[in-house]
Design an enzyme around this catalytic site. Structure first.
Site, PDB file in Angstrom:
ATOM      1  N   SER A   1      34.827  13.587  70.436  1.00 38.16           N
ATOM      2  CA  SER A   1      34.226  13.744  71.767  1.00 38.16           C
ATOM      3  C   SER A   1      33.268  12.589  72.057  1.00 38.16           C
ATOM      4  CB  SER A   1      33.470  15.064  71.859  1.00 38.16           C
ATOM      5  OG  SER A   1      34.337  16.117  71.514  1.00 38.16           O
TER       6      SER A   1
ATOM      7  N   HIS B   1      41.193  18.515  68.997  1.00 37.98           N
ATOM      8  CA  HIS B   1      40.920  19.953  69.182  1.00 37.98           C
ATOM      9  C   HIS B   1      42.218  20.705  69.482  1.00 37.98           C
ATOM     10  CE1 HIS B   1      36.842  18.340  70.573  1.00 37.98           C
ATOM     11  NE2 HIS B   1      36.522  19.157  69.605  1.00 37.98           N
TER      12      HIS B   1
ATOM     13  N   GLN C   1      31.366  18.520  57.034  1.00 32.68           N
ATOM     14  CA  GLN C   1      31.210  19.813  57.715  1.00 32.68           C
ATOM     15  C   GLN C   1      32.247  20.816  57.214  1.00 32.68           C
ATOM     16  OE1 GLN C   1      30.444  20.533  62.109  1.00 32.68           O
ATOM     17  NE2 GLN C   1      32.666  20.666  62.128  1.00 32.68           N
TER      18      GLN C   1
ATOM     19  N   ASP D   1      35.561  15.715  60.476  1.00 32.67           N
ATOM     20  CA  ASP D   1      34.196  16.055  60.052  1.00 32.67           C
ATOM     21  C   ASP D   1      34.307  16.626  58.640  1.00 32.67           C
ATOM     22  OD1 ASP D   1      32.550  15.564  62.530  1.00 32.67           O
ATOM     23  OD2 ASP D   1      34.092  16.876  63.331  1.00 32.67           O
TER      24      ASP D   1
ATOM     25  N   GLU E   1      39.581  17.692  59.602  1.00 33.32           N
ATOM     26  CA  GLU E   1      39.121  16.885  58.461  1.00 33.32           C
ATOM     27  C   GLU E   1      38.301  15.685  58.913  1.00 33.32           C
ATOM     28  OE1 GLU E   1      42.677  15.996  56.277  1.00 33.32           O
ATOM     29  OE2 GLU E   1      42.428  17.785  55.015  1.00 33.32           O
TER      30      GLU E   1
ATOM     31  N   ALA F   1      34.250  19.098  75.441  1.00 35.45           N
ATOM     32  CA  ALA F   1      34.736  17.713  75.552  1.00 35.45           C
ATOM     33  C   ALA F   1      36.016  17.579  74.720  1.00 35.45           C
ATOM     34  CB  ALA F   1      33.666  16.717  75.116  1.00 35.45           C
TER      35      ALA F   1
ATOM     36  N   HIS G   1      39.673  17.106  73.111  1.00 36.12           N
ATOM     37  CA  HIS G   1      40.641  16.005  73.033  1.00 36.12           C
ATOM     38  C   HIS G   1      41.826  16.489  72.198  1.00 36.12           C
ATOM     39  CE1 HIS G   1      38.980  15.516  69.038  1.00 36.12           C
ATOM     40  NE2 HIS G   1      37.783  15.330  69.558  1.00 36.12           N
TER      41      HIS G   1
HETATM   42  O1  PAF Z   1      32.450  20.266  64.939  1.00 39.75           O
HETATM   43  C1  PAF Z   1      31.862  20.758  65.923  1.00 39.75           C
HETATM   44  O2  PAF Z   1      32.257  20.558  67.076  1.00 39.75           O
HETATM   45  C2  PAF Z   1      30.606  21.590  65.710  1.00 39.75           C
HETATM   46  O3  PAF Z   1      29.863  21.124  64.641  1.00 39.75           O
HETATM   47  C3  PAF Z   1      30.920  23.088  65.546  1.00 39.75           C
HETATM   48  C4  PAF Z   1      31.736  23.360  64.298  1.00 39.75           C
HETATM   49  C5  PAF Z   1      31.657  23.605  66.765  1.00 39.75           C
HETATM   50  C6  PAF Z   1      29.613  23.882  65.414  1.00 39.75           C
HETATM   51  O4  PAF Z   1      28.816  23.728  66.538  1.00 39.75           O
END
Ligand code: PAF
Length: 280
Positions: free
Chosen positions: A187, A38, A154, A151, A149, A33, A35
């Protein structure tokens, strides 16, 4: 020409040949998905690496809610079209058994950093993320991996994991890409009911206003009630968290001072939105 690869054996053949030729490999892990956010990661990878792999895998292990997993957009063909102008070397779209073969029994888990914010509201989520990212690092043999950034938690968790496990990969942070009204690209935005789309940008406006006040010395606890009220007035159903954290270790803060991040998660029209901005 971009190769579409679906098995880890084919990927390994490709990566082995690149490594033999002394070429560097960048990976952009995604769940599809795609955008503009990405695509900015892909551009950063292209600028720094000889070879670039984009992975597309909707990772069941990181969804704590089956309905969320079922409803997650799957747009492989459209994703390939979006990537075409960037001419990446490989789009890796593994089937679930390429990541989690029969008998798979390993979990990669980072403590501390994962315990608050999204981790507190999505049990098991970060274990799913770190497990799949460790697998993707191993399968792609990447020298550099690009994460947004947007996320933010993460990003910190994956950076910690790579350092703790001595993984030979540099985790490269990339700035959040926003819509013209400030909404962070995600997404999940495509799942927002159209009548809620304009309200979604309130999240960024609220964070920006709070960051300015924090910069003037205000305490988070004094700002939070008005911020939550502004979100609710705009149509948000629920604010999950609205927190100020130290930028690196995500320790809770009440006031600006050391480099910090203001982070939020809130629900609008049945969609969970997250965003964050730097403070100080
Ligand atoms: O940020 C994401 O899209 C997901 O958490 C990742 C890093 C691809 C792991 O599945």
């Amino acid at each position: 020409m971009t190769a579409l690869i679906r098995t880890r054996a084919d990927l390994r053949r490709c990566v082995t040949a690149w490594k033999r030729a002394g070429q560097s490999v960048g990976v952009v892990p995604t769940m599809g998905a795609l955008h503009a956010g990405h695509l900015s990661l892909v551009e950063a990878a292209k600028a720094a690496c000889d070879r670039v792999i984009v992975t597309i895998f909707v990772n069941p292990a990181q969804f704590n809610n089956p309905a969320d997993l079922a409803g997650y957009p799957r747009t492989e063909e459209a994703d390939a079209v979006k990537l075409a102008p960037l001419a990446v070397d490989v789009i890796y779209v593994p089937a679930p058994e390429e990541i989690y073969p029969e008998g798979f029994a390993t979990k990669v888990s980072v403590t501390g950093l994962t315990e608050g914010l999204c981790g507190a509201h999505r049990p098991g989520h970060f274990d799913g993320v770190t497990t799949v990212v460790a697998k993707l690092f191993a399968q792609t043999g990447a020298d550099r991996a690009y994460f947004g950034e947007k996320d933010y938690q993460q990003l910190q968790v994956v950076t910690r994991m790579a350092a703790d496990l001595d993984l030979p990969v540099e985790v490269v942070p990339c700035p959040t890409v926003r819509e013209p009204d400030g909404l962070a690209m995600s997404s999940r935005n495509m799942r927002l009911p159209s009548e809620t789309r304009a309200a979604a940008a309130t999240l960024y406006r609220v964070l920006t206003g709070m960051a300015a006040d924090l910069g003037q010395g205000a305490a988070l606890a004094d700002l939070r009630p008005a911020a939550e009220a502004a979100l609710q007035e705009a149509g948000f159903d629920r604010v999950e968290y609205l927190d100020l954290r130290a930028a690196r270790d995500l320790a809770p803060l009440d006031r600006a001072g050391p480099p910090a991040r203001l982070l939020a998660a809130a629900w609008l029209g049945g969609v969970r939105l997250i965003d964050n901005i730097a403070v100080g």
